[in-house]
Design an enzyme around this catalytic site. Structure first.
Site, PDB file in Angstrom:
ATOM      1  NE  ARG A  74     -70.521 -26.939  -8.960  1.00  0.00           N
ATOM      2  CZ  ARG A  74     -69.814 -27.319  -7.899  1.00  0.00           C
ATOM      3  NH1 ARG A  74     -69.826 -28.578  -7.504  1.00  0.00           N
ATOM      4  NH2 ARG A  74     -69.105 -26.433  -7.223  1.00  0.00           N
ATOM      5  NE  ARG A 143     -69.276 -33.501  -5.877  1.00  0.00           N
ATOM      6  CZ  ARG A 143     -68.730 -32.538  -5.127  1.00  0.00           C
ATOM      7  NH1 ARG A 143     -68.096 -31.528  -5.704  1.00  0.00           N
ATOM      8  NH2 ARG A 143     -68.811 -32.587  -3.816  1.00  0.00           N
ATOM      9  CE  LYS A 207     -63.932 -33.327  -4.517  1.00  0.00           C
ATOM     10  NZ  LYS A 207     -63.763 -31.874  -4.611  1.00  0.00           N
ATOM     11  CE  LYS A 209     -64.615 -33.365  -8.625  1.00  0.00           C
ATOM     12  NZ  LYS A 209     -63.649 -32.232  -8.566  1.00  0.00           N
ATOM     13  CB  CYS A 423     -60.889 -22.390  -7.928  1.00  0.00           C
ATOM     14  SG  CYS A 423     -59.975 -21.545  -6.617  1.00  0.00           S
ATOM     15  CB  CYS A 429     -64.748 -20.717  -2.034  1.00  0.00           C
ATOM     16  SG  CYS A 429     -64.196 -22.375  -1.562  1.00  0.00           S
ATOM     17  CB  CYS A 468     -57.871 -23.829  -0.642  1.00  0.00           C
ATOM     18  SG  CYS A 468     -58.996 -25.032  -1.384  1.00  0.00           S
ATOM     19  CB  CYS A 472     -61.772 -26.332  -7.743  1.00  0.00           C
ATOM     20  SG  CYS A 472     -62.561 -26.975  -6.253  1.00  0.00           S
TER      21      CYS A 472
END
Length: 548
Positions: A74, A143, A207, A209, A423, A429, A468, A472
């Site tokens: 990514r 990120r 993470k 954001k 997603c 994934c 899930c 995302c």
């Protein structure tokens, strides 16, 4: 926190020697297509995920073969803006080293799947030649910094958009491991020069954001982010930004301690110096107070709720040395992308191409490649997984229009489809419990028939699906949210608003396709018959089922 209470990932980070681990050795292991277990955690900080094709697990197991391992990479593209030459490089690299498929993510960047281990170094080196990298695109760090995508939204777009790159640079890790492992193969310089006062040895608990919104558009879903900056413009001047903290979409099925959360606006700052200092110190608070024992409870939203908003603000003001000002008024009026041709205040033209769930189709890819060869525009990714060709002169607009006709890229897609997001999910994934990207287009087709049946086929209802509960594709901010629980089963969530300012809520659980369609058919019929106030579908559902 004592060493015994740290999660396993914290131990891996602490012992990683600045995110190096044994990645060099893993890359040299020719007996396997993957990397060592601890390195799977570390490679994320380098912008990559180790994956395998879950569709082929049984077949390969029967043949006593290891799983079909590959890697996803990514890119870090603050604000989602690249040049024509950079797009050409991405195109060529995807053809030579990947599967050829390019995926626009919900964080305004591009990712490539299907890269094999022995081509990773070459791939990254070729990206760097075009001034593209994947540093900190994943992992427990800040990120990709996102920003409203369309320059038409404000005459001050360029000034505001520049903050994406500034914040991204400010919050980059200091380790040179990325260049050492993937580029030079040797130490770049002495480790002592890598001291990182922001991330230290263990980086963040999870993470982080950052998003920058430019009202009146909330195309980035600013309240879904750990840190949101909302630009305040008055009399043609950027006065500063409102700060929103503690947004996050992830949750865990069956764990009531986890939940999606909208960001909380905590105040306003009126200078670049203060904005940059506050962004930095919000990260340090999360570094110092975030949960490092349970990763399911480690995002900033949980830190904020545990500390309390007032205590968080006090800690922030202590660290920055200045107070937050009262939040300024603002208003969002849209969240969708502005499709087709539009002109900004500088007489530049922009063309927004609909890319369903960010998966660029072969004919779209050919179109975009031929446009790139002309070198007459830039490329901008949106957080709704679409792509804008931008900064086009009136003369060059005609040249691109000819290519649009040649490749027939202007499909007549419904508003429902243009407001759908998904997603990646299966087959790559590892967290996916159900289909998403491969399935939602088919489900949308069936829902389109229901809309037509009730004569509301032009309604711009937002629908989002994930495989899930990690969120995302931000399903918790959709009017219709579908969250996978098992193959062919989804939790149906309803009642989100159209602007990203209200979470949807649980409606029914573990529904299959027939049950989803039946529920929506009944609800849409009621919506048409009972909606006397002209509400959106999400507002109607919210009033009907979730308010007394």
């Amino acid at each position: 926190m004592s060493q015994e209470k740290l999660s396993p990932i914290e131990i891996i980070k602490e012992k990683s020697d600045g995110l190096r681990g044994t990645l060099k050795e893993s890359l040299a292991d020719n007996y396997t297509g993957t990397i060592r277990p601890d390195d799977e955690a570390l490679i994320k900080f380098h912008g990559m995920y180790a994956q395998d094709d879950r569709d082929r697990r049984e077949e390969r197991a029967a043949k006593k073969l290891e799983r079909l391992f590959s890697f996803m990479i990514r890119l870090r593209i603050p604000g989602g803006l690249i040049s024509s030459s950079q797009w050409k490089a991405i195109h060529d690299i995807s053809e030579e080293h990947g599967t050829g498929v390019l995926k626009i993510t919900t964080r305004q960047t591009i990712q490539l799947h299907g890269l094999i281990k022995n081509e990773l170094r070459t791939t990254i080196q070729e990206f760097l030649i075009s001034k593209l990298d994947s540093i900190a695109a994943c992992g427990d760090v800040n990120r990709n910094v996102i920003c409203s995508a369309h320059p038409q939204v404000s005459p001050l777009f360029k000034e505001i958009h520049a903050y994406a790159d500034k914040i991204s640079t400010l919050l980059l890790p200091k380790t040179q491991a990325y260049y050492e492992i993937w580029i030079d193969g040797d130490k770049v310089y002495e480790r002592s020069a890598e001291e990182d006062p922001l991330y230290k040895k263990t980086y963040l608990p999870r993470k982080f954001k950052v998003a920058i919104a430019i009202p009146p558009t909330n195309d980035i879903d600013v309240f879904a982010n750990d840190l949101g900056l909302i630009a305040i413009v008055k009399d043609g001047v950027l006065k500063g930004f409102n700060l929103s903290i503690g947004g996050g979409m992830g949750a865990t099925h069956g764990n009531a301690d986890t939940y999606p959360r909208l960001g909380t606006i905590i105040g306003f700052l009126d200078s670049e110096e203060k904005i940059m200092k506050a962004a930095y110190e919000i990260v340090t608070i999360q570094r110092d107070f975030g949960n490092r024992s349970d990763r399911k409870l480690s995002r900033l939203k949980y830190t904020l709720d545990r500390m309390g908003v007032d205590n968080f603000i006090k800690e922030l003001e202590k660290r920055t040395g200045f107070p937050l000002l009262p939040a300024e008024e603002f208003k969002f009026t849209e969240r969708t992308d502005r499709f087709g041709w539009l002109e900004n205040d500088k007489n530049e033209w922009f063309y927004t191409l609909f890319v369903e769930h960010g998966v660029i189709k072969p004919y779209q890819k050919s179109f975009l490649h031929e446009v790139a060869l002309l070198n007459i525009c830039d490329y901008r990714f949106t957080c709704n997984q679409n792509l804008i060709l931008g900064s086009i002169s009136k003369e060059n607009k005609t040249r691109i229009e000819q290519l649009i006709q040649k490749y027939k890229v202007e499909e007549q897609d419904s508003n429902l489809r243009k407001n759908s997001m998904a997603c990646v999910a299966l087959p790559t994934c590892s967290l996916a419990l159900a289909e998403s990207q491969r399935y939602l287009p088919h489900l949308v087709t069936k829902i389109e028939s229901i809309l037509k049946k009730h004569n509301i086929e032009n309604d711009a209802i937002s629908i989002r699906m994930t495989g899930c509960p990690n969120g995302c594709a931000r399903p918790y901010l959709a009017e219709i949210g579908l969250v996978g629980t098992a193959l062919g089963q989804y939790n149906l969530r309803l009642g989100g608003d159209s602007l990203g300012e209200r979470l949807n809520l649980p409606y029914k659980e573990h529904l299959n396709e027939s049950e989803i369609l039946l529920e929506l058919d009944i609800l849409l019929e009621q919506y048409v018959e009972e909606n006397k106030e002209g509400d959106t579908f999400g507002d109607y559902i919210y009033k009907k089922f979730y308010t007394s």
